[in-house]
Design an enzyme around this catalytic site. Structure first.
Site, PDB file in Angstrom:
ATOM      1  CB  SER A  34      56.750   3.104  99.335  1.00  0.00           C
ATOM      2  OG  SER A  34      55.509   3.532  99.423  1.00  0.00           O
ATOM      3  CE1 TYR A 138      46.176  10.813  93.992  1.00  0.00           C
ATOM      4  CE2 TYR A 138      45.552  13.226  93.352  1.00  0.00           C
ATOM      5  CZ  TYR A 138      45.611  12.270  94.403  1.00  0.00           C
ATOM      6  OH  TYR A 138      44.995  12.346  95.568  1.00  0.00           O
ATOM      7  CG  ASN A 167      44.762  21.964  96.916  1.00  0.00           C
ATOM      8  OD1 ASN A 167      43.869  21.906  96.424  1.00  0.00           O
ATOM      9  ND2 ASN A 167      46.175  22.125  96.390  1.00  0.00           N
TER      10      ASN A 167
HETATM   11  N1  UFG Z   1      52.493  25.552  92.878  1.00  0.00           N
HETATM   12  C1  UFG Z   1      53.420  26.386  92.419  1.00  0.00           C
HETATM   13  N2  UFG Z   1      54.777  26.169  92.593  1.00  0.00           N
HETATM   14  C2  UFG Z   1      55.089  25.136  93.486  1.00  0.00           C
HETATM   15  C3  UFG Z   1      54.158  24.160  93.515  1.00  0.00           C
HETATM   16  C4  UFG Z   1      52.995  24.297  93.597  1.00  0.00           C
HETATM   17  O1  UFG Z   1      53.123  27.218  91.765  1.00  0.00           O
HETATM   18  O2  UFG Z   1      56.448  24.860  93.587  1.00  0.00           O
HETATM   19  C5  UFG Z   1      51.053  25.513  92.413  1.00  0.00           C
HETATM   20  C6  UFG Z   1      50.495  24.405  91.545  1.00  0.00           C
HETATM   21  O3  UFG Z   1      50.762  24.451  90.265  1.00  0.00           O
HETATM   22  C7  UFG Z   1      48.986  24.456  92.146  1.00  0.00           C
HETATM   23  C8  UFG Z   1      49.164  25.002  93.370  1.00  0.00           C
HETATM   24  O4  UFG Z   1      50.522  25.681  93.764  1.00  0.00           O
HETATM   25  O5  UFG Z   1      48.426  25.360  91.284  1.00  0.00           O
HETATM   26  C9  UFG Z   1      48.845  23.951  94.284  1.00  0.00           C
HETATM   27  O6  UFG Z   1      49.653  22.779  94.055  1.00  0.00           O
HETATM   28  P1  UFG Z   1      50.029  21.419  95.087  1.00  0.00           P
HETATM   29  O7  UFG Z   1      51.006  20.908  94.355  1.00  0.00           O
HETATM   30  O8  UFG Z   1      50.243  22.005  96.765  1.00  0.00           O
HETATM   31  O9  UFG Z   1      48.472  20.866  95.192  1.00  0.00           O
HETATM   32  P2  UFG Z   1      47.718  20.234  94.015  1.00  0.00           P
HETATM   33  O10 UFG Z   1      46.616  21.408  93.643  1.00  0.00           O
HETATM   34  O11 UFG Z   1      48.559  20.093  92.673  1.00  0.00           O
HETATM   35  O12 UFG Z   1      47.281  18.961  94.420  1.00  0.00           O
HETATM   36  C10 UFG Z   1      46.537  18.752  95.756  1.00  0.00           C
HETATM   37  C11 UFG Z   1      46.772  17.184  96.010  1.00  0.00           C
HETATM   38  C12 UFG Z   1      45.968  16.397  95.335  1.00  0.00           C
HETATM   39  C13 UFG Z   1      44.706  16.628  95.291  1.00  0.00           C
HETATM   40  C14 UFG Z   1      44.573  18.259  94.950  1.00  0.00           C
HETATM   41  C15 UFG Z   1      43.032  18.696  95.087  1.00  0.00           C
HETATM   42  O13 UFG Z   1      48.336  16.896  96.213  1.00  0.00           O
HETATM   43  O14 UFG Z   1      46.163  15.162  95.816  1.00  0.00           O
HETATM   44  O15 UFG Z   1      45.321  19.168  95.715  1.00  0.00           O
HETATM   45  O16 UFG Z   1      42.918  20.070  94.906  1.00  0.00           O
HETATM   46  F1  UFG Z   1      44.044  16.146  94.272  1.00  0.00           F
END
Ligand code: UFG
Length: 328
Positions: A34, A138, A167
């Site tokens: 998926s 999540y 991350n």
């Molecule tokens: N971000 C931006 N612009 C973007 C994408 C992301 O500013 O286009 C920021 C997000 O807001 C966040 C940071 O970059 O502050 C990291 O975002 P990611 O989407 O790369 O990762 P997340 O921190 O949201 O989540 C990841 C995993 C999760 C996990 C988490 C734990 O996807 O499964 O890390 O830290 F739970």
């Protein structure tokens, strides 16, 4: 060991599968494709295309020593907008899997948990004993599963380890991150460098952090996958161990974009946007327990090195990443 890897066609599952095979384990991958990719499953692994709820059929056919469970929905923002799939797949899927594990006498279980279980932490760095107050469905669904595994270990003697990832980024053995709809910071920034996007949007510049953008602890996929092999050996019957996996150093979104500029030599234009729903301001790991219990230490903690490995994967002509975005 004979290991069933659910979600082994995904980013983290496929790299871990490659490492398991390299270490001499016998691996079967179960994935419904998926979000995963059939061509990410290493050749030497057997492959079963099925939903995680059908894992019992595989476990009934042959004896397995361990299950590594990666199959899940994993996007913070999506889980806020449309939580149903997160509860059904992450909690419902794991309930079915754990019952099959129990019914067929599989002794070891390694679970793909997340730093998102902690929510907005009261103190940094985050320990496994820190309060768990997820800020999105999540994280809540993964926390529910951690509790479920703990109770199965205590009551039914399962040897279980939950690994709480911070991350994850980078690439290993020609396997990297490629999602049909990318939302993660580092691959998106690299799409700008590849000319596939005009700019990166920074989600919020008014956070209570030194430069106003969110801080995360970026960990190399190879370090993360290696921890799974250690967990397989370290798991103790009747116990559920929980280990954070991170480097213990945080980088802001702006620092990540700047580092990617240096690595790629591309200006990577950025724009400031609103905060993203469900995002905590700062997530940085205390990973001492992983060092003590697993004997794990990160070998590739350098952010520029992590981004350089992701860049090599994404920019190499003819690699699967070359087909992204929008294709599986
Ligand atoms: N971000 C931006 N612009 C973007 C994408 C992301 O500013 O286009 C920021 C997000 O807001 C966040 C940071 O970059 O502050 C990291 O975002 P990611 O989407 O790369 O990762 P997340 O921190 O949201 O989540 C990841 C995993 C999760 C996990 C988490 C734990 O996807 O499964 O890390 O830290 F739970």
């Amino acid at each position: 060991m004979r290991v069933l890897v659910t979600g082994g066609a995904g980013y983290i599952g496929s790299v871990t599968t490659a490492m398991l095979l390299g270490a001499g384990h016998d691996v079967t991958v179960l994935d419904d494709l998926s979000t995963g990719h059939r061509d990410a499953v290493p050749d030497r692994a057997r492959f079963v295309e099925a939903d995680v709820r059908a894992a019992g059929d595989v476990l009934a056919r042959e004896r397995f020593d361990a299950v590594m469970h990666f199959a899940a929905r994993s996007l913070v923002g999506d889980s806020v907008a449309d939580p149903a799939d997160y509860w059904h797949t992450n909690v419902g899927g794991t309930t079915a899997l754990l019952d099959a594990v129990r019914a067929h006498g599989v002794g070891r279980f390694v679970f793909s948990s997340t730093a998102a279980v902690y929510g907005d932490p009261a103190a940094i760095p985050i320990r496994e004993t820190s309060e768990t107050r997820p800020t999105n469905p999540y994280g809540a669904s993964k926390l529910a599963v951690d509790h479920m595994i703990g109770s199965y270990a205590t009551a039914y003697g399962l040897a279980a380890v939950s690994l709480r990832y911070f991350n994850v980024a980078g690439a290993h053995a020609g396997l990297g991150e490629r999602h049909a709809r990318e939302t993660h910071l580092i691959p998106l920034v690299l799409e700008v460098a590849r000319g596939l996007r005009e700019h990166i949007v920074i989600h919020g510049t008014d956070w209570d952090t030194p430069d106003g953008t969110c801080i995360r602890d970026y960990i190399h996929i190879a370090d993360l996958a290696r921890a799974h092999l250690l967990a397989l050996d370290a798991a103790v019957p009747g116990r559920h161990e929980v280990c954070n996996l991170g480097n213990g150093t945080g980088f802001s979104v702006r620092e990540v974009v700047d580092t990617a500029r240096q690595v790629t030599g591309h200006p990577i234009p950025s724009r400031e946007g609103p905060r993203r729903a469900g995002d905590p301001a700062v997530l940085v790991a205390a990973a001492e327990h992983a060092a003590e219990f697993l004997g794990w230490r990160p070998e590739l903690p350098d952010l520029a090195g992590i981004i350089a490995d992701a860049w090599a994967f994404h920019s190499a002509p003819g690699t699967p990443a070359d087909t992204a975005p929008g294709e599986r």
